[in-house]
Design a protein around this motif. Structure first.
Motif, PDB file in Angstrom:
ATOM      1  N   ASP A  11       0.832  -1.200   0.000  1.00 18.93           N
ATOM      2  CA  ASP A  11       0.000   0.000   0.000  1.00 18.93           C
ATOM      3  C   ASP A  11       0.870   1.255   0.000  1.00 18.93           C
ATOM      4  O   ASP A  11       0.595   2.223  -0.727  1.00 18.93           O
ATOM      5  CB  ASP A  11      -0.904   0.024   1.243  1.00 18.93           C
ATOM      6  CG  ASP A  11      -2.027  -0.991   1.150  1.00 18.93           C
ATOM      7  OD1 ASP A  11      -2.217  -1.567   0.071  1.00 18.93           O
ATOM      8  OD2 ASP A  11      -2.716  -1.204   2.168  1.00 18.93           O
ATOM      9  N   LEU A  12       1.922   1.235   0.808  1.00 21.03           N
ATOM     10  CA  LEU A  12       2.794   2.399   0.928  1.00 21.03           C
ATOM     11  C   LEU A  12       3.514   2.678  -0.387  1.00 21.03           C
ATOM     12  O   LEU A  12       3.619   3.834  -0.822  1.00 21.03           O
ATOM     13  CB  LEU A  12       3.811   2.157   2.048  1.00 21.03           C
ATOM     14  CG  LEU A  12       4.597   3.357   2.565  1.00 21.03           C
ATOM     15  CD1 LEU A  12       3.682   4.381   3.205  1.00 21.03           C
ATOM     16  CD2 LEU A  12       5.660   2.910   3.557  1.00 21.03           C
ATOM     17  N   MET A  17       4.108   6.185  -2.659  1.00 21.38           N
ATOM     18  CA  MET A  17       5.387   6.442  -3.308  1.00 21.38           C
ATOM     19  C   MET A  17       5.305   6.447  -4.830  1.00 21.38           C
ATOM     20  O   MET A  17       6.143   7.067  -5.496  1.00 21.38           O
ATOM     21  CB  MET A  17       6.413   5.406  -2.838  1.00 21.38           C
ATOM     22  CG  MET A  17       6.689   5.455  -1.341  1.00 21.38           C
ATOM     23  SD  MET A  17       7.743   4.106  -0.747  1.00 21.38           S
ATOM     24  CE  MET A  17       9.270   4.466  -1.592  1.00 21.38           C
ATOM     25  N   ASP A  18       4.324   5.746  -5.421  1.00 23.01           N
ATOM     26  CA  ASP A  18       4.231   5.638  -6.878  1.00 23.01           C
ATOM     27  C   ASP A  18       3.046   6.396  -7.470  1.00 23.01           C
ATOM     28  O   ASP A  18       2.767   6.257  -8.663  1.00 23.01           O
ATOM     29  CB  ASP A  18       4.128   4.163  -7.292  1.00 23.01           C
ATOM     30  CG  ASP A  18       5.446   3.427  -7.158  1.00 23.01           C
ATOM     31  OD1 ASP A  18       6.456   4.097  -6.890  1.00 23.01           O
ATOM     32  OD2 ASP A  18       5.476   2.192  -7.323  1.00 23.01           O
ATOM     33  N   ASN A  19       2.346   7.178  -6.661  1.00 23.29           N
ATOM     34  CA  ASN A  19       1.195   7.917  -7.183  1.00 23.29           C
ATOM     35  C   ASN A  19       1.332   9.378  -6.788  1.00 23.29           C
ATOM     36  O   ASN A  19       1.221   9.718  -5.609  1.00 23.29           O
ATOM     37  CB  ASN A  19      -0.112   7.327  -6.643  1.00 23.29           C
ATOM     38  CG  ASN A  19      -1.334   7.926  -7.307  1.00 23.29           C
ATOM     39  OD1 ASN A  19      -1.664   9.077  -7.071  1.00 23.29           O
ATOM     40  ND2 ASN A  19      -2.002   7.147  -8.138  1.00 23.29           N
ATOM     41  N   ILE A 164      -8.942   2.444  -7.490  1.00 27.02           N
ATOM     42  CA  ILE A 164      -8.793   3.750  -8.130  1.00 27.02           C
ATOM     43  C   ILE A 164      -7.319   4.066  -8.336  1.00 27.02           C
ATOM     44  O   ILE A 164      -6.906   4.515  -9.415  1.00 27.02           O
ATOM     45  CB  ILE A 164      -9.460   4.851  -7.265  1.00 27.02           C
ATOM     46  CG1 ILE A 164     -10.960   4.589  -7.149  1.00 27.02           C
ATOM     47  CG2 ILE A 164      -9.191   6.233  -7.839  1.00 27.02           C
ATOM     48  CD1 ILE A 164     -11.668   5.550  -6.218  1.00 27.02           C
ATOM     49  N   ILE A 165      -6.506   3.830  -7.300  1.00 27.83           N
ATOM     50  CA  ILE A 165      -5.080   4.123  -7.387  1.00 27.83           C
ATOM     51  C   ILE A 165      -4.413   3.233  -8.431  1.00 27.83           C
ATOM     52  O   ILE A 165      -3.572   3.693  -9.216  1.00 27.83           O
ATOM     53  CB  ILE A 165      -4.418   3.954  -6.005  1.00 27.83           C
ATOM     54  CG1 ILE A 165      -4.941   5.020  -5.039  1.00 27.83           C
ATOM     55  CG2 ILE A 165      -2.907   4.026  -6.113  1.00 27.83           C
ATOM     56  CD1 ILE A 165      -4.496   4.831  -3.610  1.00 27.83           C
ATOM     57  N   ASN A 172      -1.178   6.030 -16.064  1.00 26.72           N
ATOM     58  CA  ASN A 172       0.040   6.827 -16.202  1.00 26.72           C
ATOM     59  C   ASN A 172       1.135   6.043 -16.907  1.00 26.72           C
ATOM     60  O   ASN A 172       1.870   6.579 -17.743  1.00 26.72           O
ATOM     61  CB  ASN A 172       0.527   7.284 -14.822  1.00 26.72           C
ATOM     62  CG  ASN A 172      -0.374   8.344 -14.212  1.00 26.72           C
ATOM     63  OD1 ASN A 172      -1.102   9.019 -14.920  1.00 26.72           O
ATOM     64  ND2 ASN A 172      -0.322   8.483 -12.905  1.00 26.72           N
ATOM     65  N   THR A 173       1.247   4.750 -16.558  1.00 25.26           N
ATOM     66  CA  THR A 173       2.261   3.905 -17.195  1.00 25.26           C
ATOM     67  C   THR A 173       1.982   3.751 -18.684  1.00 25.26           C
ATOM     68  O   THR A 173       2.891   3.843 -19.521  1.00 25.26           O
ATOM     69  CB  THR A 173       2.293   2.515 -16.536  1.00 25.26           C
ATOM     70  OG1 THR A 173       2.600   2.661 -15.144  1.00 25.26           O
ATOM     71  CG2 THR A 173       3.344   1.627 -17.193  1.00 25.26           C
TER      72      THR A 173
END
Length: 238
Positions: A11-12, A17-19, A164-165, A172-173
């Motif tokens: 989750d972290l 860290m990636d959004n 959603i994330i 984005n990728t």
């Protein structure tokens, strides 16, 4: 130890860290909250100056400022729903320092019904460290799941918003890949009766990637001695 129902490390990484959207939102809230001044007051509400607790928050340890440790606390809380802070005590019982714990790898050690938490275990690879219950501050968000001890952990907001994330990250990728390749996906096929051999296909792909598969190669004409046909499979990212 009771293991959280969701993987807090994933989750972290995936959510915070990636959004960039989640990262910016959480950081904005944490930055604002960490700058709110604390006070110690007596029973009548009068501020008590020079209290040891205020000094502890202003100078929690030799490596971290008060704002930093509060900022870290809020980031963990708002991202994975759990924030752990270690406060070793003097013999007098007073907390002498505060340290941020890597909250995604802290496990709760359960006890009996009337004492559901007896301690905390930090698990990093093959190393495990036990922390006494009275030296750890566990801040958590409400978790309505009261089965298997999972309610002892806060509910991770990122886990709740995982679909959603994940959709945002995948989008984005895909968009980055589309821009890197300078357009929508397409198929290049040979118009020669005998077609291209696997070796010729691989050589053509390598040549294209080397010369034209970057922003610097955008718009350059490509010359080939073999008649080819291009079929686009989507729309331009423009």
């Amino acid at each position: 130890p009771i293991t959280p129902t969701s993987n807090l490390t994933d989750d972290l990484i995936d959510g915070y860290m990636d959004n960039e959207a989640v990262y910016s939102i959480i950081n904005k809230i944490a930055e604002t909250a960490s700058n709110v001044p604390f006070q110690v007051v007596d029973k009548e509400g009068n501020p008590i100056k020079d209290h040891w607790a205020i000094g502890l928050l202003e100078d929690p340890n030799e490596d971290t400022t008060g704002n930093e440790i509060l900022f870290n606390y809020y980031v963990y809380l708002l991202s994975i729903g759990n924030s752990f802070m270690y406060g070793p005590k003097l013999t007098s019982g007073r907390v002498r320092e505060l340290w941020t714990m890597p909250s995604d790898i802290v496990n709760i050690i359960s006890g009996k019904f009337y004492e559901p938490i007896t301690g905390y275990k930090l698990i990093e690879g093959d190393q495990e460290t036990i922390f006494p219950k009275d030296q750890v501050l566990h801040g958590k968000l409400f978790n309505p799941r009261f089965r298997g001890g999972s309610w002892l952990y806060g509910l991770s907001p990122i886990s709740v918003a995982s679909e959603i994330i994940s959709s945002m990250n995948s989008g984005n990728t895909a968009l980055k890949s589309s821009f890197d390749n300078l357009g929508p996906p397409y198929i290049i096929s040979s118009q020669m009766p005998e077609g291209l051999s696997p070796e010729q296909q691989e050589m053509l792909e390598d040549t294209y990637k080397r010369k034209y598969g970057s922003a610097n190669g955008f718009g350059k004409p490509m010359l080939t001695g073999t008649p080819v046909k291009v079929e686009k499979l989507g729309f331009s990212p423009d």
